[in-house]
Structures are given as structure tokens and as C-alpha cells.
Design a protein around this motif. Structure first.
Motif, PDB file in Angstrom:
ATOM      1  N   ILE A 178       5.996 -42.851 -48.301  1.00  0.00           N
ATOM      2  CA  ILE A 178       5.192 -42.852 -47.082  1.00  0.00           C
ATOM      3  C   ILE A 178       6.083 -42.751 -45.847  1.00  0.00           C
ATOM      4  O   ILE A 178       5.741 -42.084 -44.863  1.00  0.00           O
ATOM      5  CB  ILE A 178       4.321 -44.128 -47.010  1.00  0.00           C
ATOM      6  CG1 ILE A 178       3.239 -44.083 -48.107  1.00  0.00           C
ATOM      7  CG2 ILE A 178       3.668 -44.278 -45.640  1.00  0.00           C
ATOM      8  CD1 ILE A 178       2.418 -45.349 -48.221  1.00  0.00           C
ATOM      9  N   GLN A 227       1.686 -33.203 -54.762  1.00  0.00           N
ATOM     10  CA  GLN A 227       0.677 -34.256 -54.663  1.00  0.00           C
ATOM     11  C   GLN A 227      -0.335 -34.157 -55.804  1.00  0.00           C
ATOM     12  O   GLN A 227      -0.720 -35.171 -56.389  1.00  0.00           O
ATOM     13  CB  GLN A 227      -0.033 -34.181 -53.310  1.00  0.00           C
ATOM     14  CG  GLN A 227      -0.987 -35.344 -53.066  1.00  0.00           C
ATOM     15  CD  GLN A 227      -1.617 -35.283 -51.689  1.00  0.00           C
ATOM     16  OE1 GLN A 227      -2.001 -34.220 -51.208  1.00  0.00           O
ATOM     17  NE2 GLN A 227      -1.739 -36.437 -51.029  1.00  0.00           N
ATOM     18  N   THR A 247       1.712 -38.668 -50.635  1.00  0.00           N
ATOM     19  CA  THR A 247       2.354 -37.766 -49.668  1.00  0.00           C
ATOM     20  C   THR A 247       1.855 -36.343 -49.864  1.00  0.00           C
ATOM     21  O   THR A 247       1.858 -35.831 -50.988  1.00  0.00           O
ATOM     22  CB  THR A 247       3.892 -37.783 -49.846  1.00  0.00           C
ATOM     23  OG1 THR A 247       4.210 -37.482 -51.204  1.00  0.00           O
ATOM     24  CG2 THR A 247       4.465 -39.136 -49.509  1.00  0.00           C
TER      25      THR A 247
END
Length: 335
Positions: A75, A146, A276
Motif C-alpha cells: 500500500i 492485481q 495495489t
């Protein structure tokens, strides 16, 4: 949270820090005692082999530090830290922790369970190595996207459900009287969570306390980073494994590490990639040392686990520990 703990501890005197270190070691060992006892009790209550309990419930608990560190790192825009923490934990768990556990006492393996879980352990490592290749991304570096992170999380859910179901059906070890026959299930689960919490919280306080103390007595920051910090997130697995072996439940230690390796791929890396949009970038250096070392140690453990004596011997444990320390050295001499 880690920064708050570090800054708070940094304001204390060295004498108080030494007292905190001693108390953290005490609570760490007590937490591990509770965790192992309750895991064995649940194994008997449910008729599930201890290795399976170790590979699911115990592993989920002891892997939480890796998940926390990696997700926060991802993050905050440090994907290489997130990925490095997960791969480094697999290497430390399988090389250092299982190796030390084998040197401390008997480390039995159930051939049927090892054949099933060990295959998943190696497959998880190979899956990680494959999806990290630049072939799957545009550019010289690999990227775990992702959407791949979400796939990993889906595989994690399937792994836990299928493993517990398979463990019950396989009946890999004979049922034994429950450790706490009259204890309600909810009380056993509360004690299990308490044991996991004690292990993790104690680790979170112990590592920065030792780090600050080491800095104050003149140990270089680089040495601390390469040892205490890198070692910190694997401490719950280490203490749980050593405690399990000393109590005569070596198969719980083996199951915990096998499960932790699988969870480091599916849970830690999966969660980090899922939070992310850009996924996790794989540095080119990882193809030279981290990923090859991970695969070598995983295959070495699988080979040792399939030996005829149904246990990991002390020489084999020594080999795994030796591989880990060679890996640590190469991190500094192989540029």
C-alpha cells in the motif's frame, strides 16, 4: 503500528528495555505452549491429523505478521519489500526453522500427508516463480498483477476448505483421547486465538526492543537489518515449531511450516497484490538469488521428507540450516 511501538520503546531506558525483552520472551514461550496444546486438542477433537491442523489453523495464525508487513508495504508503494518479505519467509521457514527443529528433536513426517501437502507446497513455490517471470508482463521486470492477487486469494480459500476436508477423510493418524475432553469447543478456540495473539504481540514487542538495545550497544544498523528485522516476521513459526518438537508433536511443526509456505504465496503475496492496482513488481535481482534459493530449499525439503525413515534427520536439518546461512551471505557478496 510498528513505528508507534518502535518510537515508544525508543524513549525507554536500556534497563527497562532489558526487562521488556525478558518479559516478551516469557510471554512468547507461554503463548506457544497454549497454541500447541490447543492445536493438539482440536486435532484430537475433530479427528484431523496434527499436521493438517498445523498446515491450516496454526499456519493462518503464525503467518499474520508476514501478511501485515507485506500488505502495508504494498500500500505504501514498496512492492519489492512485500514480495521479498514473503519469499524470504518461505526460505527462513523451510531452511532455518525446519532445519533447527530437526536439530532440536525428532521431526516425524506422515508420508501420505507429505505426499499431498508437500506437493501443494512445491506447486505454490513453482506457481510463484512462474507468474513472476517477465514473460507475463511488458518490460524487463516481472509483475504479479492485481487480478492474479485475487486468483491467489481464491486458491487460498479452496486450499483451506479442501485440506480440512481431505484431512478428515484421510484419517492419517489414529484418534487419541482429547487433551481437554470436557472443555467446550468455544473455550478451546478462544485459547487457541489467545495463544496466537500472545505469540504475535510478543514478537512485535521483542524484535524492536532487541533492535533498539543492539543499536545502543554499538551493533551496526546493517547487521541488525540483515538479521533481527528480516528474522522478526518468522519468529512465531520458529517458536511454535521448537515448542511443538519439544512437546513431542513434531508433525505439528512440519504442518505449520508447510502451511506457512503455501500461505506466504496465496495469502501474503495474494493480499499484497490485490490491494495495489499496479500489482507487485518483481526486481530483476530476485531471479538471481531469492527465487532460485526458494525453489532449491523447497525441493530439498520434499526430497528429505520422502526418505524411508519417516522423519527429517539431524544431518538433513543441518543441510537446510546451512542453505539458509549461505543464502544470507550471498545477499551481501552476490551483487
Amino acid at each position: 503500528m510498528d513505528e508507534l511501538i518502535f518510537s515508544t520503546l525508543n524513549q525507554l531506558s536500556t534497563l527497562i528495555l532489558l526487562g521488556i525483552i525478558a518479559f516478551s520472551l516469557f510471554t512468547l514461550s507461554k503463548g506457544a505452549d497454549i497454541l500447541v496444546d490447543q492445536a493438539v486438542g482440536l486435532s484430537h477433537r475433530w479427528g484431523v491429523p496434527k499436521m493438517i491442523i498445523g498446515a491450516t489453523i496454526v499456519s493462518l495464525g503464525t503467518t499474520l505478521p508476514e501478511v501485515t508487513v507485506s500488505v502495508i508495504a504494498a500500500i505504501n508503494g514498496n512492492p519489492d519489500l512485500a514480495l521479498g518479505n514473503a519469499i524470504g519467509s518461505i526460505i527462513a521457514d523451510t531452511g532455518l526453522i525446519l532445519g533447527l527443529a530437526a536439530l532440536v528433536g525428532k521431526l516425524p513426517v506422515d508420508k501420505g500427508i507429505i505426499e499431498h501437502q508437500g506437493r501443494l507446497q512445491v506447486m505454490a513455490g513453482v506457481l510463484l516463480a512462474v507468474v513472476s517471470l517477465p514473460f507475463f508482463s511488458k518490460g524487463p521486470e516481472g509483475r504479479i498483477t492485481q487480478w492474479m492477487g485475487f486468483i491467489f486469494i481464491g486458491l487460498l480459500i479452496l486450499y483451506i476448505i479442501a485440506t480440512i476436508r481431505w484431512g478428515k477423510e484421510s484419517n492419517g493418524e489414529e484418534s487419541a483421547p482429547a487433551v481437554e475432553e470436557d472443555s467446550p469447543l468455544i473455550l478451546q478456540l478462544i485459547k487457541l486465538v489467545l495463544g496466537i495473539a500472545l505469540v504475535i504481540v510478543s514478537s512485535k514487542i521483542l524484535i524492536p526492543s532487541v533492535e533498539i538495545t543492539a543499536l545502543r550497544v554499538g551493533i551496526p544498523q546493517s547487521v541488525i537489518a540483515a538479521t533481527l528485522v528480516a528474522f522478526g516476521t518468522s519468529l512465531p513459526e520458529l517458536i511454535t515449531a521448537i515448542t511443538a518438537v519439544k512437546k513431542g508433536h513434531g508433525e505439528l511443526a512440519v504442518g505449520n511450516i508447510i502451511g506457512a509456505d503455501i500461505l506466504n504465496v496465496l495469502f501474503v503475496i495474494g493480499s499484497s497484490a490485490a490491494v495495489t492496482k499496479g500489482g507487485l513488481l518483481v526486481p530483476t535481482e530476485f531471479y538471481k538469488l531469492q527465487i532460485p534459493t526458494m525453489l532449491i530449499i523447497l525441493f530439498a525439503f520434499r526430497y528429505f521428507a520422502k526418505n524411508q525413515d519417516d522423519s527429517i534427520s539431524k544431518p538433513e536439518g543441518g543441510f537446510l540450516v546451512g542453505m539458509y546461512f549461505i543464502y544470507l551471505i550471498l545477499n551481501y557478496v552476490w551483487i
